[in-house]
Design an enzyme around this catalytic site. Structure first.
Site, PDB file in Angstrom:
ATOM      1  N   HIS A 138       3.040  -1.727  -1.559  1.00 28.05           N
ATOM      2  CA  HIS A 138       3.017  -1.373  -0.003  1.00 28.05           C
ATOM      3  C   HIS A 138       3.996  -2.299   0.623  1.00 28.05           C
ATOM      4  O   HIS A 138       3.818  -3.493   0.622  1.00 28.05           O
ATOM      5  CB  HIS A 138       1.624  -1.748   0.395  1.00 28.05           C
ATOM      6  CG  HIS A 138       1.231  -0.959   1.558  1.00 28.05           C
ATOM      7  ND1 HIS A 138       2.017  -1.740   2.726  1.00 28.05           N
ATOM      8  CD2 HIS A 138       0.895   0.148   2.250  1.00 28.05           C
ATOM      9  CE1 HIS A 138       1.563  -0.981   3.684  1.00 28.05           C
ATOM     10  NE2 HIS A 138       0.765   0.346   3.328  1.00 28.05           N
ATOM     11  N   LYS A 543       1.902  12.755   9.984  1.00 28.49           N
ATOM     12  CA  LYS A 543       3.134  12.340  11.027  1.00 28.49           C
ATOM     13  C   LYS A 543       3.718  13.532  11.481  1.00 28.49           C
ATOM     14  O   LYS A 543       4.186  13.733  12.507  1.00 28.49           O
ATOM     15  CB  LYS A 543       4.093  11.693   9.943  1.00 28.49           C
ATOM     16  CG  LYS A 543       5.498  11.043  10.943  1.00 28.49           C
ATOM     17  CD  LYS A 543       6.215  10.018  10.006  1.00 28.49           C
ATOM     18  CE  LYS A 543       7.027  10.405   8.904  1.00 28.49           C
ATOM     19  NZ  LYS A 543       8.219  11.420   9.409  1.00 28.49           N
TER      20      LYS A 543
END
Length: 876
Positions: A138, A543
């Site tokens: 990440h 998104k």
């Protein structure tokens, strides 16, 4: 104030005081007074007084003071996190109830027995569960491994001071140790100067296994076994491993040119080295303990002429583990043929351990067998010789480009110009063809050579070391067939799960027809040899369309896939690509699993665990154990007690909410010409790309919002506390439903439909963390005047979202039903507020002065990013 509030505040106060001592030792009393003044200013500001004064004191900091001030508040937040994590696992009084995480499985099993499930069926179902947690790297996991280990040691000292019978000298010793550890953390640079490589990220993942999961798994299994025995009188079999682990670290090359075939090979070898090393430590301990002479005939036959048969058998295993570790280490630098005694098959590891276990039970020494030996066996079944199964992930466009190069070379035309039917016809024919597709003298371009090299590494690696081949941005049946053909051409002769990842709204809506088409193709079922795995993308769909429409599209896609696979009599495995934040599908795992469509969790569940959430959920053994309990109980419950399907009225209203939500979301994000520029100016998005946070670039390619990866998109809004991607669209969708007089129906859905309740709960959580005043402070420092009205409009929408959720839940305050969570948020705000205001100041200075990388301003900016990420407990 609840008991947890008081204890938490005590611990935070103590850790803060010790950090203050450390800061005073380095910078003097006057500097510590300045920090304290800023902290008190932030606290007063939360009560509505000193905003201008606080901003002024931060803006007046000299360049030399920026970094230490940022570091001070960053460390305060990390220490608050440690205290909070410890509160979740601290020693309880006999009279206090055990935490929910400890009770959840025993209570569920008792309920299932009361509802008529037989003891045998429960034991069988629990043993058969297949839960796989896929650890991913990440870019926003900003804490360094060195510091994480120091933080773990601080947590251990908090545990030590919880003992009631400590003498004054012992308590003083604990405080001295805490003071030293906090000083060590303070004097350790918290930010990496260079980006981690994919191999660094993989090592970080292995460290979580070594320091936490290695202990947590056998403890978790022991308690699951006890819960099963209490409810049914039956035990979990030795071969049961309901929870296993996979990884994307070193296998996820989507948008990351740094993950090459060579990197994947190196990470696979490192995993084998690490696994052998961990088992060696276990076997050394066992050999020291198992000094008994009495043994079964089977064990004696394996041990030969030895007075200590258990030690003799374990010594043989130890030699093979040592050979495996040495070979894996040597292979990292040069291709080395494996000696005969290298372990290749998990049975080679399990057989000697099982032999010892069964012998001890046969000879009346079950109490010895059920100790560390059983723990080692549980690890061997769960982690195997390869520790984690490595997934490979690549973008569908890379496979299409490779196929185009191949068909063009063969004079068949350009694959990318063919329609879907032409592609399927060609791929199906070639998959059934015995001759190779590629001539030996074919010279591919660098990109195609890399795709083929990855497929060759897959062919060379042991099947048990690999998970799935995930195709991101999949949209058609040919995307799956193209990968199957490339694998076949590279010599992959065993079946490998090739998994389409459906990410956009349109692709989610089309997921059912794509899978149906595949299942009806000749030869496809034979290549499947196991469940049909499909990955649901949460980040990019949110998104693309906002969380209202994305959540409903994900739900409907899963329903359709369940239906199709049932019709086709194929087992389905859904793989959930969730992030750590609500905008990327994150949230409490237990509630999320129980809110899945009925039939979608049929004893199987696969999900990603994101970098920064791995540390919070699995970084300490006791907390890891709690989260493993939650996964196990939730998947068992969703399998045996699935939620009811939504009524037609709920579906219709959800369709309307999704349509209104996506329209409202896209009106802001896509249709407002000022939006992209506002995002770039009001958040640290531009700066995030420069920070050495992860091995993967922040953008897929040049362009607007659609080219941004989901993580920096969420990260930017989280840093400024607007949290826009997690709620935008809901405020309009819910308001319109209320205007249409559907408030009662919304209340019914929240009451009776786990899917909708979970959505509203996660929305409430993110709105409680959002802060319009903080977002305004960024606008005032960073945004050009003509863009300020857009910021004001977005904050109005945030206020509308808060009002409509309060109306729906009937509360006067967000999270009023969860005082502990509210307390955690309040506690952090005192340290977060100065960091936000400081970050806005740093961004203004950075943009005004065009600062160099590595300058004090840039370093302080990095620290502020890390501190806010730590304080909000989720980032991107």
């Amino acid at each position: 104030m609840t008991d947890i509030d008081a204890r938490l505040r005590e611990d935070v106060h103590l850790l803060g005081e010790l950090l203050g001592n450390t800061i005073r030792d380095q910078y003097g009393e006057a500097f510590l007074d300045k920090i304290e003044q800023i902290r008190k200013g932030a606290k007063a500001d939360r009560r509505g007084s000193m905003d201008a004064e606080l901003s002024a004191s931060l803006n007046q900091l000299s360049e030399d003071e920026l970094l230490p001030v940022a570091r001070a508040f960053n460390q305060f937040l990390n220490l608050a996190n440690i205290a909070e994590q410890y509160q979740l696992i601290h020693r309880r009084e006999e009279t206090q109830a055990a935490p929910f995480e400890s009770r959840v499985l025993p209570e569920l099993l008792a309920r299932l027995r009361n509802e008529g499930h037989s003891a045998e069926s429960l034991a069988r179902q629990l043993a058969r569960l297949e839960i796989e947690l896929v650890l991913t790297a990440h870019p926003t996991e900003v804490a360094r491994r060195t510091l994480i280990q120091k933080y773990d040691a601080i947590a251990a000292q908090l545990a030590a001071q919880d003992h009631r019978d400590l003498t004054t000298a012992e308590r003083e010793q604990i405080h001295n140790t805490l003071q030293r550890l906090i000083a060590e953390a303070w004097h350790t640079e918290e930010i990496r100067r260079t980006r981690p490589t994919p191999v660094d990220e993989a090592k970080w993942g292995f460290a979580v296994i070594e320091h936490s999961l290695w202990q947590a798994i056998p403890h978790h299994m022991r308690k699951a076994d006890q819960a099963l025995f209490a409810a049914t009188g039956l035990r979990l079999p030795l071969e049961a491993a309901p929870i296993r682990f996979a990884s994307w670290m070193g296998g996820d090359r989507d948008g990351n040119p740094n993950v090459t075939a060579a990197v994947t090979r190196e990470v696979l070898l490192l995993a084998r080295w690490m696994a052998a090393d961990l088992y060696l430590r276990d076997v050394d301990h066992l050999a020291a303990e198992l000094s008994m002479q009495q043994a079964s005939d089977a064990l004696k036959a394996r041990a030969g002429d030895s007075a200590e048969p258990y030690r003799a058998v374990l010594k043989q295993l130890r030699e093979r583990l040592r050979a495996t570790r040495n070979w894996a280490h040597a292979s990292l630098t040069a291709t080395t043929p494996a000696p005969a005694d290298v372990l290749h098959n998990n049975r080679d590891l399990l057989d000697p351990l099982e032999l010892c276990f069964n012998s001890l039970h046969e000879c009346g020494m079950g109490v010895i067998a059920d100790g560390p030996l059983l723990d080692c066996l549980r690890r061997a079944v769960t982690f195997g010789l390869f520790l984690v199964r490595l997934d490979v992930r690549q973008d569908s466009s890379r496979h299409s480009a490779a196929m185009t190069e191949i068909t063009d070379y063969l004079g068949l035309g350009k694959y990318e110009e063919w329609d879907e039917e032409q592609r399927i016809s060609f791929l199906t024919r070639e998959l059934q063809n015995r001759r190779p597709l590629l001539p030996a003298h074919f010279k591919p371009s660098a990109d195609t050579a890399e795709v083929l090299a990855t497929c060759k590494e897959i062919a060379a690696a042991p099947g048990a070391s690999l998970g799935s081949y995930v195709i991101s941005m999949a949209g058609a049946a040919s995307d799956v067939l193209a990968v199957q053909l490339l694998l076949k051409e590279s010599g992959v002769l065993r079946p490998m799960r090739v998994v389409p990842l459906f990410e956009t709204l349109a692709d989610l809506d089309n997921a059912g027809p794509v899978i149906e088409r595949l299942l009806l193709l000749p030869g496809y079922r034979a290549r499947l040899q196991g469940p049909q795995e499909v990955m649901i993308g949460y980040s990019d769909s949110a998104k693309d369309a906002g969380t209202t429409a994305a959540a409903w599209a994900q739900y409907r896609a899963q329903e359709r896939l369940v239906e199709i696979c049932r019709e086709q009599q194929v087992e389905l495995l859904l793989f959930h690509g969730r992030g750590g934040t609500v905008g990327r599908g994150g949230g409490p795992a237990h509630a999320a699993i129980l809110s899945q469509p009925p039939g979608s969790v049929a004893g199987r569940f696969r999900t990603t665990e994101q970098g920064e959430m791995i540390r919070f959920k699995f970084g300490l053994p006791d907390i890891a154990e709690q989260n493993l309990n939650l996964y196990l109980a939730a998947v068992l419950e969703a399998t045996l007690l699935p939620p009811p399907p939504p009524t037609p009225e709920w579906r219709h209203l959800m369709d309307e909410l999704a349509a209104d939500g996506v329209a409202a979301y896209r009106a802001v994000v896509r249709e407002n010409p000022q939006f992209v520029e506002y995002f770039r100016q009001s958040t640290p998005e531009q700066e995030l790309g420069r920070l050495p946070l992860g091995s993967r670039p922040a953008k897929r390619r040049a362009g607007g919002i659609e080219s941004l990866r989901a993580i920096p998109w969420i990260f930017g809004w989280t840093q400024t506390r607007l949290m826009l991607p997690a709620w935008l669209g809901w405020e309009t969708a819910l308001s319109k439903a209320l205007e249409r007089g559907e408030g009662e129906l919304l209340g019914q859905m929240r009451e009776q439909w786990p899917f909708f309740r979970t959505r509203i709960d996660m929305l409430e959580m993110v709105l409680a963390k959002a802060d319009a005043d903080i977002a305004l402070s960024y606008d005032e420092r960073l945004v050009e005047p003509d863009l300020l009205p857009l910021g004001a409009h977005l904050r109005d929408l945030l206020s509308q979202a808060c009002s409509v959720v309060l109306g729906l839940t009937g509360q006067s305050q967000l999270l009023a039903h969860s005082p502990d969570t509210l307390e955690f948020i309040r506690l952090r705000n005192t340290y977060l507020d100065p960091l936000h205001l400081l970050q806005a100041e740093l961004l203004a200075r950075s943009r005004r002065q065009n600062v160099e990388q590595g300058s004090p301003v840039e370093q302080a900016l990095l620290v502020s990013v890390a501190g806010i990420a730590a304080g909000l407990r989720n980032t991107g």
